[in-house]
Design a protein around this motif. Sequence first.
Motif, PDB file in Angstrom:
ATOM      1  N   GLN A 104      62.894  42.086  41.925  1.00  0.00           N
ATOM      2  CA  GLN A 104      63.586  41.733  42.942  1.00  0.00           C
ATOM      3  C   GLN A 104      63.541  42.407  44.157  1.00  0.00           C
ATOM      4  O   GLN A 104      63.659  43.583  43.788  1.00  0.00           O
ATOM      5  CB  GLN A 104      64.869  40.900  42.868  1.00  0.00           C
ATOM      6  N   PRO A 105      63.291  42.062  45.390  1.00  0.00           N
ATOM      7  CA  PRO A 105      63.051  43.140  46.507  1.00  0.00           C
ATOM      8  C   PRO A 105      64.650  43.861  46.664  1.00  0.00           C
ATOM      9  O   PRO A 105      65.675  43.201  46.542  1.00  0.00           O
ATOM     10  CB  PRO A 105      62.658  42.329  47.686  1.00  0.00           C
ATOM     11  N   LEU A 106      64.636  44.952  47.331  1.00  0.00           N
ATOM     12  CA  LEU A 106      65.908  45.895  47.660  1.00  0.00           C
ATOM     13  C   LEU A 106      65.711  45.912  49.038  1.00  0.00           C
ATOM     14  O   LEU A 106      64.621  46.298  49.657  1.00  0.00           O
ATOM     15  CB  LEU A 106      65.833  46.937  46.731  1.00  0.00           C
ATOM     16  N   ASP A 107      67.096  46.190  49.662  1.00  0.00           N
ATOM     17  CA  ASP A 107      66.893  46.514  51.047  1.00  0.00           C
ATOM     18  C   ASP A 107      66.754  48.159  51.099  1.00  0.00           C
ATOM     19  O   ASP A 107      67.323  49.120  50.439  1.00  0.00           O
ATOM     20  CB  ASP A 107      68.312  46.204  51.604  1.00  0.00           C
ATOM     21  N   LYS A 108      65.963  48.445  52.137  1.00  0.00           N
ATOM     22  CA  LYS A 108      65.442  49.667  52.276  1.00  0.00           C
ATOM     23  C   LYS A 108      66.718  50.749  52.520  1.00  0.00           C
ATOM     24  O   LYS A 108      66.874  51.808  51.865  1.00  0.00           O
ATOM     25  CB  LYS A 108      64.406  50.007  53.429  1.00  0.00           C
ATOM     26  N   ALA A 109      67.532  50.109  53.602  1.00  0.00           N
ATOM     27  CA  ALA A 109      68.465  51.193  54.167  1.00  0.00           C
ATOM     28  C   ALA A 109      69.668  51.415  53.019  1.00  0.00           C
ATOM     29  O   ALA A 109      69.938  52.335  52.595  1.00  0.00           O
ATOM     30  CB  ALA A 109      68.969  50.391  55.361  1.00  0.00           C
ATOM     31  N   ASN A 110      69.884  50.107  52.106  1.00  0.00           N
ATOM     32  CA  ASN A 110      71.024  50.253  51.429  1.00  0.00           C
ATOM     33  C   ASN A 110      70.610  51.178  50.184  1.00  0.00           C
ATOM     34  O   ASN A 110      71.426  51.817  49.413  1.00  0.00           O
ATOM     35  CB  ASN A 110      71.312  48.895  50.815  1.00  0.00           C
ATOM     36  N   PHE A 111      69.264  50.984  49.520  1.00  0.00           N
ATOM     37  CA  PHE A 111      68.691  51.721  48.563  1.00  0.00           C
ATOM     38  C   PHE A 111      68.944  53.392  49.150  1.00  0.00           C
ATOM     39  O   PHE A 111      69.337  53.864  48.085  1.00  0.00           O
ATOM     40  CB  PHE A 111      67.505  51.552  48.373  1.00  0.00           C
ATOM     41  N   ARG A 112      68.496  53.479  50.113  1.00  0.00           N
ATOM     42  CA  ARG A 112      68.750  55.032  50.486  1.00  0.00           C
ATOM     43  C   ARG A 112      70.288  55.597  50.502  1.00  0.00           C
ATOM     44  O   ARG A 112      70.366  56.640  50.087  1.00  0.00           O
ATOM     45  CB  ARG A 112      68.048  55.336  51.898  1.00  0.00           C
ATOM     46  N   LYS A 113      71.060  54.576  50.608  1.00  0.00           N
ATOM     47  CA  LYS A 113      72.509  54.856  50.817  1.00  0.00           C
ATOM     48  C   LYS A 113      73.039  55.037  49.071  1.00  0.00           C
ATOM     49  O   LYS A 113      73.731  56.103  48.972  1.00  0.00           O
ATOM     50  CB  LYS A 113      73.219  53.868  51.541  1.00  0.00           C
ATOM     51  N   GLY A 156      52.511  50.586  41.505  1.00  0.00           N
ATOM     52  CA  GLY A 156      53.652  49.728  41.991  1.00  0.00           C
ATOM     53  C   GLY A 156      54.133  48.741  40.658  1.00  0.00           C
ATOM     54  O   GLY A 156      54.886  47.988  40.672  1.00  0.00           O
ATOM     55  N   GLN A 157      53.558  49.229  39.610  1.00  0.00           N
ATOM     56  CA  GLN A 157      53.789  48.586  38.201  1.00  0.00           C
ATOM     57  C   GLN A 157      54.155  49.422  37.285  1.00  0.00           C
ATOM     58  O   GLN A 157      53.536  50.492  37.094  1.00  0.00           O
ATOM     59  CB  GLN A 157      52.711  47.502  38.108  1.00  0.00           C
ATOM     60  N   ILE A 158      55.212  48.911  36.588  1.00  0.00           N
ATOM     61  CA  ILE A 158      55.648  49.846  35.240  1.00  0.00           C
ATOM     62  C   ILE A 158      54.356  49.031  34.035  1.00  0.00           C
ATOM     63  O   ILE A 158      54.412  47.993  34.011  1.00  0.00           O
ATOM     64  CB  ILE A 158      56.993  49.381  34.851  1.00  0.00           C
ATOM     65  N   LYS A 159      53.901  49.839  33.342  1.00  0.00           N
ATOM     66  CA  LYS A 159      52.965  49.722  32.544  1.00  0.00           C
ATOM     67  C   LYS A 159      53.198  50.277  30.994  1.00  0.00           C
ATOM     68  O   LYS A 159      53.714  51.351  30.863  1.00  0.00           O
ATOM     69  CB  LYS A 159      51.463  50.081  32.982  1.00  0.00           C
ATOM     70  N   ALA A 160      52.682  49.677  30.173  1.00  0.00           N
ATOM     71  CA  ALA A 160      52.631  50.054  28.512  1.00  0.00           C
ATOM     72  C   ALA A 160      51.258  50.264  28.246  1.00  0.00           C
ATOM     73  O   ALA A 160      50.501  49.555  28.494  1.00  0.00           O
ATOM     74  CB  ALA A 160      53.563  48.876  27.932  1.00  0.00           C
ATOM     75  N   LEU A 161      51.211  51.284  27.671  1.00  0.00           N
ATOM     76  CA  LEU A 161      49.969  51.546  26.870  1.00  0.00           C
ATOM     77  C   LEU A 161      49.780  50.813  25.499  1.00  0.00           C
ATOM     78  O   LEU A 161      50.571  50.842  24.532  1.00  0.00           O
ATOM     79  CB  LEU A 161      49.870  53.151  26.358  1.00  0.00           C
ATOM     80  N   LEU A 162      48.501  50.182  25.435  1.00  0.00           N
ATOM     81  CA  LEU A 162      48.213  49.224  24.187  1.00  0.00           C
ATOM     82  C   LEU A 162      46.972  49.865  23.908  1.00  0.00           C
ATOM     83  O   LEU A 162      46.177  50.338  24.556  1.00  0.00           O
ATOM     84  CB  LEU A 162      47.998  47.792  24.910  1.00  0.00           C
ATOM     85  N   ILE A 163      46.914  49.805  22.471  1.00  0.00           N
ATOM     86  CA  ILE A 163      45.415  50.078  21.861  1.00  0.00           C
ATOM     87  C   ILE A 163      44.984  48.941  21.233  1.00  0.00           C
ATOM     88  O   ILE A 163      45.340  48.000  20.763  1.00  0.00           O
ATOM     89  CB  ILE A 163      45.655  51.300  20.767  1.00  0.00           C
ATOM     90  N   LEU A 221      60.326  57.740  48.881  1.00  0.00           N
ATOM     91  CA  LEU A 221      61.493  57.233  48.638  1.00  0.00           C
ATOM     92  C   LEU A 221      61.300  55.669  48.123  1.00  0.00           C
ATOM     93  O   LEU A 221      61.786  54.797  47.518  1.00  0.00           O
ATOM     94  CB  LEU A 221      62.439  57.395  49.739  1.00  0.00           C
ATOM     95  N   ASN A 222      59.981  55.337  49.161  1.00  0.00           N
ATOM     96  CA  ASN A 222      59.405  53.908  48.691  1.00  0.00           C
ATOM     97  C   ASN A 222      58.913  53.917  47.358  1.00  0.00           C
ATOM     98  O   ASN A 222      59.189  52.750  46.903  1.00  0.00           O
ATOM     99  CB  ASN A 222      58.419  53.694  49.740  1.00  0.00           C
ATOM    100  N   GLU A 223      58.253  54.773  47.022  1.00  0.00           N
ATOM    101  CA  GLU A 223      57.644  54.568  45.697  1.00  0.00           C
ATOM    102  C   GLU A 223      58.967  54.564  44.529  1.00  0.00           C
ATOM    103  O   GLU A 223      58.769  53.582  43.533  1.00  0.00           O
ATOM    104  CB  GLU A 223      56.910  55.998  45.242  1.00  0.00           C
ATOM    105  N   PHE A 224      59.857  55.396  44.830  1.00  0.00           N
ATOM    106  CA  PHE A 224      61.264  55.275  44.114  1.00  0.00           C
ATOM    107  C   PHE A 224      61.664  53.922  44.069  1.00  0.00           C
ATOM    108  O   PHE A 224      62.047  53.235  42.937  1.00  0.00           O
ATOM    109  CB  PHE A 224      61.937  56.365  44.514  1.00  0.00           C
ATOM    110  N   GLN A 225      61.766  53.552  45.062  1.00  0.00           N
ATOM    111  CA  GLN A 225      62.497  51.987  45.334  1.00  0.00           C
ATOM    112  C   GLN A 225      61.595  51.026  44.800  1.00  0.00           C
ATOM    113  O   GLN A 225      62.092  50.110  43.998  1.00  0.00           O
ATOM    114  CB  GLN A 225      62.554  51.731  46.966  1.00  0.00           C
ATOM    115  N   GLN A 226      60.525  51.025  44.877  1.00  0.00           N
ATOM    116  CA  GLN A 226      59.225  50.012  44.448  1.00  0.00           C
ATOM    117  C   GLN A 226      59.368  49.939  43.008  1.00  0.00           C
ATOM    118  O   GLN A 226      59.261  48.721  42.085  1.00  0.00           O
ATOM    119  CB  GLN A 226      57.919  50.216  44.918  1.00  0.00           C
ATOM    120  N   LEU A 227      59.569  51.244  42.209  1.00  0.00           N
ATOM    121  CA  LEU A 227      59.671  51.090  40.607  1.00  0.00           C
ATOM    122  C   LEU A 227      60.884  50.138  40.470  1.00  0.00           C
ATOM    123  O   LEU A 227      60.844  49.344  39.531  1.00  0.00           O
ATOM    124  CB  LEU A 227      60.028  52.411  40.385  1.00  0.00           C
ATOM    125  N   TYR A 228      62.028  50.213  40.949  1.00  0.00           N
ATOM    126  CA  TYR A 228      63.222  49.542  40.494  1.00  0.00           C
ATOM    127  C   TYR A 228      63.064  47.942  41.212  1.00  0.00           C
ATOM    128  O   TYR A 228      63.598  47.216  40.449  1.00  0.00           O
ATOM    129  CB  TYR A 228      64.375  50.100  41.537  1.00  0.00           C
TER     130      TYR A 228
END
Lengths: 231, 231
Positions: free
Chosen positions: A177-186, A26-33, A164-171
Amino acid sequence: MYRINFSEFFTSAFSVDCMLFGYSQGQIKALLIKRAMEPYNNFWAIPGDLVYPDEDLDEAANRILKDLTGLSDVGLHQAQSFGHPKRHPQGRVVTVSYFAMVRIEDFNAKASSWADEISWVPIHNIPVLAFDHNLIMSTTIELLKQKLRVEPICFDMLPDRFTLNEFQQLYEYAYNQPLDKANFRKKIKHVPLLAHDEKQKMVKHRPAKLFSFAKEEYKTKVETSDYQFKM
Amino acid sequence: MYRINFSEFFTSAFSVDCMLFGYSQGQIKALLIKRAMEPYNNFWAIPGDLVYPDEDLDEAANRILKDLTGLSDVGLHQAQSFGHPKRHPQGRVVTVSYFAMVRIEDFNAKASSWADEISWVPIHNIPVLAFDHNLIMSTTIELLKQKLRVEPICFDMLPDRFTLNEFQQLYEYAYNQPLDKANFRKKIKHVPLLAHDEKQKMVKHRPAKLFSFAKEEYKTKVETSDYQFKM
DNA sequence: TTAAATAATTGTCGAAAATACAATAATTAA
DNA sequence: TTAATTATTGTATTTTCGACAATTATTTAA
């Protein structure tokens, strides 16, 4: 206008810094060295290297990517250049930053000659970094967020088959901020997705359907209509 | 991993190219110079110069802008970097491109030490240029068009007081397509404009009202609401 | 002085998209 | 078999978009 000797201009070096972004838990991550050499020994840093005299910038970025991940043919995006005269303690080094999206699960990122250790760090929790890498990182993250809005690069981070939930959670993570499930799918009704028969497995609730991004269909859609990806 | 001698990296130079965009006679134009030195003597080119050893990239871009126009305090936007090893015949020169919007009428652009002649050329009619400047120019023009959609930079090109039609025509030229008058006015309802009592003069028809961009109001609006400029 | 011409400005209407919220369906685990 | 959980679909309202029509203000030529 004052002019210094022409040859005195040819005393600088170039580097490219190559940010990798991925998505997991559920998180966008960056690779660090973790740097294994001076200067800034033991500091976390963005993977990067000097550009060879006969190398194009894109080539250098691809080389670094290959070293780190073994991957080639990954879409690289040029972000920005940074050239403060004192940004590098050992001389004048201008750096060009690039970023790419990868599927974290697809490979084992390996420490290379310049690094001891690597780590995937959520982009909302970046630690103190070497050089001016915090500036580079934050600038590039902003750019990433902007591109997520208008280009389908999210699919380069998501697994090949995703819900679709993984897709939504990325955004949700990107916009914080949380997004509405139904509206996301639309909203994604126009994005060409391929629905599989296969379902999620090993979950303790109703399994979600799996989808893939239909890249070819997307391309023709962009070319033939005036469709624009928009989130 | 193979490593060349460290000092061999410090043999390159870098330059900044500084594109100026303005708006006149219904066209968005770019400032070109005619080179007065080798290489590419007599070719049209983007104004640019090598960066001094102790100069930051932004500083160099500002210096060039000042030389050409006498203007300072103009918002500069970094575009992209170009670093093909053979792009410059006299050595390895990586260039960083910048662009800025100006009001063409506000000053007299002057040829400087590197140029004989200057010219404002419509961005839809760029001639053959020196070096890889055609690539740089077209890349940057695309970026300009994108920014015109989401940032109110158009007002840096328009005269201080403008009519809504001038405003609209700028976007018609940028998008290369006609826009509906009535709908355009609805769209910009949210853009903070200051309406003046003053009207257009010297026109042989009903004079249009003059407007200015309310910059401060715009800023607070962006900060306090989640308003986003969008065209 | 008036009418024709030109362009500015405002209004209408239906289609499409965005938003909020509710209802239903499909699984798993106890 | 049922409670719990999550996926999926639906409805109703508001807002924006797009095409086009109508009206208003001003200049110039008759």
